[in-house]
Design a protein around this motif. Structure first.
Motif, short mmCIF file in Angstrom:
data_model
loop_
_atom_site.label_atom_id
_atom_site.label_comp_id
_atom_site.label_asym_id
_atom_site.label_seq_id
_atom_site.Cartn_x
_atom_site.Cartn_y
_atom_site.Cartn_z
N THR A 94 0.67 -1.12 0.07
CA THR A 94 0.11 -0.05 0.25
C THR A 94 0.35 1.05 0.21
N ALA A 95 0.45 2.37 -0.17
CA ALA A 95 1.25 3.86 -0.53
C ALA A 95 1.89 3.84 0.71
N GLY A 96 0.74 3.48 2.09
CA GLY A 96 1.89 3.41 3.72
C GLY A 96 3.06 2.89 3.52
N MET B 243 5.79 5.47 1.45
CA MET B 243 5.83 6.74 1.17
C MET B 243 6.70 7.58 2.31
N LYS C 70 10.31 -0.19 4.25
CA LYS C 70 9.56 0.83 4.90
C LYS C 70 8.53 -0.47 5.30
N ASP D 149 3.31 2.09 12.40
CA ASP D 149 2.66 1.94 13.61
C ASP D 149 2.87 1.86 14.73
N ILE E 153 -11.58 11.54 -1.62
CA ILE E 153 -10.17 10.60 -2.09
C ILE E 153 -11.39 9.10 -1.92
N TYR F 59 -7.35 8.52 -6.22
CA TYR F 59 -5.81 8.80 -6.02
C TYR F 59 -5.78 9.72 -6.11
N ALA G 150 -6.74 5.49 10.03
CA ALA G 150 -6.66 6.15 11.15
C ALA G 150 -4.42 4.93 10.54
N GLY G 151 -4.47 5.28 9.23
CA GLY G 151 -3.37 5.12 8.98
C GLY G 151 -2.19 5.84 8.90
N ALA G 152 -0.72 5.45 9.11
CA ALA G 152 0.05 5.57 10.45
C ALA G 152 0.79 7.34 10.04
N ASN G 153 1.52 6.75 8.18
CA ASN G 153 1.07 8.22 7.72
C ASN G 153 0.10 9.36 7.46
N GLU H 32 0.53 12.90 8.72
CA GLU H 32 0.80 14.25 8.22
C GLU H 32 -0.69 15.27 8.01
N ASN I 269 -3.16 3.19 16.57
CA ASN I 269 -3.09 5.10 16.54
C ASN I 269 -3.95 5.89 16.33
C1 LIG Z 1 -5.21 -1.61 4.32
C2 LIG Z 1 -3.62 -1.21 5.57
O1 LIG Z 1 -2.96 -2.15 5.55
N1 LIG Z 1 -3.83 0.02 5.94
C3 LIG Z 1 -2.58 0.50 6.80
C4 LIG Z 1 -1.47 1.06 5.54
O2 LIG Z 1 -2.52 1.89 5.42
P1 LIG Z 1 -2.32 2.96 3.57
O3 LIG Z 1 -1.37 2.45 3.01
O4 LIG Z 1 -3.93 3.90 4.11
O5 LIG Z 1 -1.15 3.82 4.96
P2 LIG Z 1 -1.23 4.86 5.88
O6 LIG Z 1 -2.22 5.73 5.89
O7 LIG Z 1 -0.14 5.67 6.47
O8 LIG Z 1 -0.54 6.46 4.07
C5 LIG Z 1 -0.87 6.74 3.23
C6 LIG Z 1 0.12 7.57 2.49
O9 LIG Z 1 -0.75 8.23 0.29
C7 LIG Z 1 -0.91 9.00 1.05
N2 LIG Z 1 -1.78 8.88 0.04
C8 LIG Z 1 -3.21 8.20 0.21
C9 LIG Z 1 -4.43 8.48 -1.12
C10 LIG Z 1 -4.17 9.72 -1.59
O10 LIG Z 1 -4.80 10.03 -3.15
N3 LIG Z 1 -2.67 10.08 -2.05
C11 LIG Z 1 -1.44 9.60 -1.11
O11 LIG Z 1 -0.71 10.15 -2.09
C12 LIG Z 1 -1.21 9.63 1.70
O12 LIG Z 1 -0.74 10.94 2.03
C13 LIG Z 1 0.15 8.98 2.78
O13 LIG Z 1 1.03 9.13 2.95
O14 LIG Z 1 -0.04 1.31 5.90
C14 LIG Z 1 -0.25 2.20 7.50
C15 LIG Z 1 1.07 2.31 7.81
O15 LIG Z 1 2.14 1.58 7.99
C16 LIG Z 1 -0.95 1.24 8.33
O16 LIG Z 1 -1.49 2.61 9.11
C17 LIG Z 1 -2.26 1.03 7.48
O17 LIG Z 1 -3.35 0.07 8.98
#
Ligand SMILES: CC(=O)N[C@H]1[C@@H](OP(=O)(O)OP(=O)(O)OC[C@H]2O[C@@H](n3ccc(=O)[nH]c3=O)[C@H](O)[C@@H]2O)O[C@H](CO)[C@@H](O)[C@@H]1O
Length: 357
Positions: free
Chosen positions: A12-14, A17, A100, A125, A222, A243, A262-265, A269, A294
């Motif tokens: 995932t993006a998290g 990042m 990461k 996390d 989003i 996205y 409540a994803g940590a990143n 932010e 979190n």
């Molecule tokens: C379903 C899952 O596995 N979720 C985990 C995943 O979440 P998830 O990947 O959603 O992680 P985060 O919320 O931590 O981060 C999302 C990141 O994507 C970016 N962003 C998001 C949407 C968008 O359109 N563009 C963009 O750039 C946000 O700014 C952020 O930097 O990793 C996190 C950090 O380990 C965990 O806390 C979550 O439990």
């Protein structure tokens, strides 16, 4: 002096990042960077946009805590990935691997260990994810975002550094955000974000309240890949994105309040940008419950309001949004007291110190 680093992390993006935040800083300091990720994951798409960072795809398998027929196939994929990572690292000869987390990182950390290359893991996390847990014995250092995470890590390896937030997020321009969404100036903006993959539960509850909420807010939503509702494309004051990449800083800059997973990143932010937030953590049924921890931690510090998924109804969401907006100044004041320090700098120092000469 060998200044080559291999970054990994994905799913995932998290899990990408922090690497995206590090890349420009590492380049400034003369590091030669490569990335190991999966064939299909979002990390491939995100890293392919970054110039000068060769990408090496490897085979990956998902590590699950529940029964699935793929559990019989996936260990072989992980084994294959480990061999591939081993050979890439042997050939590329990095002085350090930085991870990461996410499933793809496990073979890479083991591959580094087999080559005698030091590896640093970053855990976002409160409780470490399964992938990081498996990889930890093979890593040299484990950096954590929350101080309480150190409890889950062998003493000499754990180090608290805090959250790493991408610099460009702080350079958003609210007028650009409004222009992108065709929003007017003066009417409050609500940003809804269901994590990097979107959240169907949040999407449905938000859209059920749309008529009421649009009387008081403009809403940028989003909603995740494949989740755009075409029927709502022309609703005034409502803008959907699957996205958002480069434009995310502008959307964040114009937001008065935020509704989010409540994803940590994401939550760090919003904290860095002082955005009052309503957090709806991913439930225990769908995860190990890390987002709940979190969210509770942010609630305790006075940075966020929390609505548990089991309490999420159209009405509870609407009430919580209005409550958040009415109390937004209090949340902002609490956030003003938080001091993140320069985490990126701390991480860079750690990287310089840990590398193999
Ligand atoms: C379903 C899952 O596995 N979720 C985990 C995943 O979440 P998830 O990947 O959603 O992680 P985060 O919320 O931590 O981060 C999302 C990141 O994507 C970016 N962003 C998001 C949407 C968008 O359109 N563009 C963009 O750039 C946000 O700014 C952020 O930097 O990793 C996190 C950090 O380990 C965990 O806390 C979550 O439990």
């Amino acid at each position: 002096m060998n200044k080559k680093i291999i970054l990994t992390g994905g799913g995932t993006a998290g899990h990408v990042m922090v690497n995206l935040a590090l890349i420009p800083k590492l380049k400034e300091r003369g590091w030669d960077i490569a990335y190991i990720g999966s064939h299909q994951g979002i990390e491939r798409e995100l890293i392919s946009k970054v110039e000068g960072v060769p990408y090496f795809p490897i085979s990956t398998g998902k590590l699950r805590r529940y029964f699935d027929w793929n559990n019989f196939k996936d260990p072989f994929k992980v084994l294959k990935g480990t061999l591939q990572a081993y050979w890439i690292i042997k050939k590329e000869k990095p002085s350090l691997v930085f991870s990461k987390g996410g499933f793809v990182s496990v073979p890479v950390i083991i591959g580094a260990w087999l080559n005698g290359v030091p590896a640093i893991i970053h855990e976002s996390d409160i409780t470490p994810g399964l992938a990081n847990k498996i990889a930890m014995p093979f890593a040299t250092k484990i950096c954590v975002t929350f101080p309480e995470t150190l409890r889950h890590i062998k003493e000499e390896k754990g180090i608290y550094i805090g959250a790493v937030v991408r610099e460009q997020l702080k350079q958003g321009n609210a007028d650009k955000g409004r222009a992108l969404c065709q929003f007017e100036k003066g009417k409050p903006v609500l940003l809804a974000m269901g994590g990097s993959l979107g959240s169907k539960r949040i999407n449905d509850a938000l859209r059920a309240n749309l008529q009421t909420l649009l009387a008081d807010f403009q809403i940028v939503h989003i909603c995740g890949k494949g989740n755009i509702d075409a029927k709502l494309a022309s609703a005034k004051g409502y803008k959907q994105f699957e996205y958002v990449d480069e434009e995310l800083p502008h959307l964040m800059a114009m937001a008065d309040i935020v509704v989010s997973r409540a994803g940590a990143n994401s939550i760090f932010e919003f904290l860095a940008l002082r955005k009052p937030m309503l957090l709806i953590p991913l439930s225990k049924e769908a995860s190990r419950g890390d987002q709940i921890l979190n969210a509770r931690s942010f609630e305790k510090s006075g940075y966020a309001a929390v609505l548990m998924e089991e309490d999420l109804t159209n009405e509870s969401l609407r009430n919580a949004i209005y409550h958040l907006y009415e109390n937004k100044d209090r949340y902002r004041q609490n956030m003003e007291r938080s001091d993140a320090g320069d985490t990126l700098q701390k991480l860079l120092t750690l990287i310089e110190e840990a590398r193999k000469s």
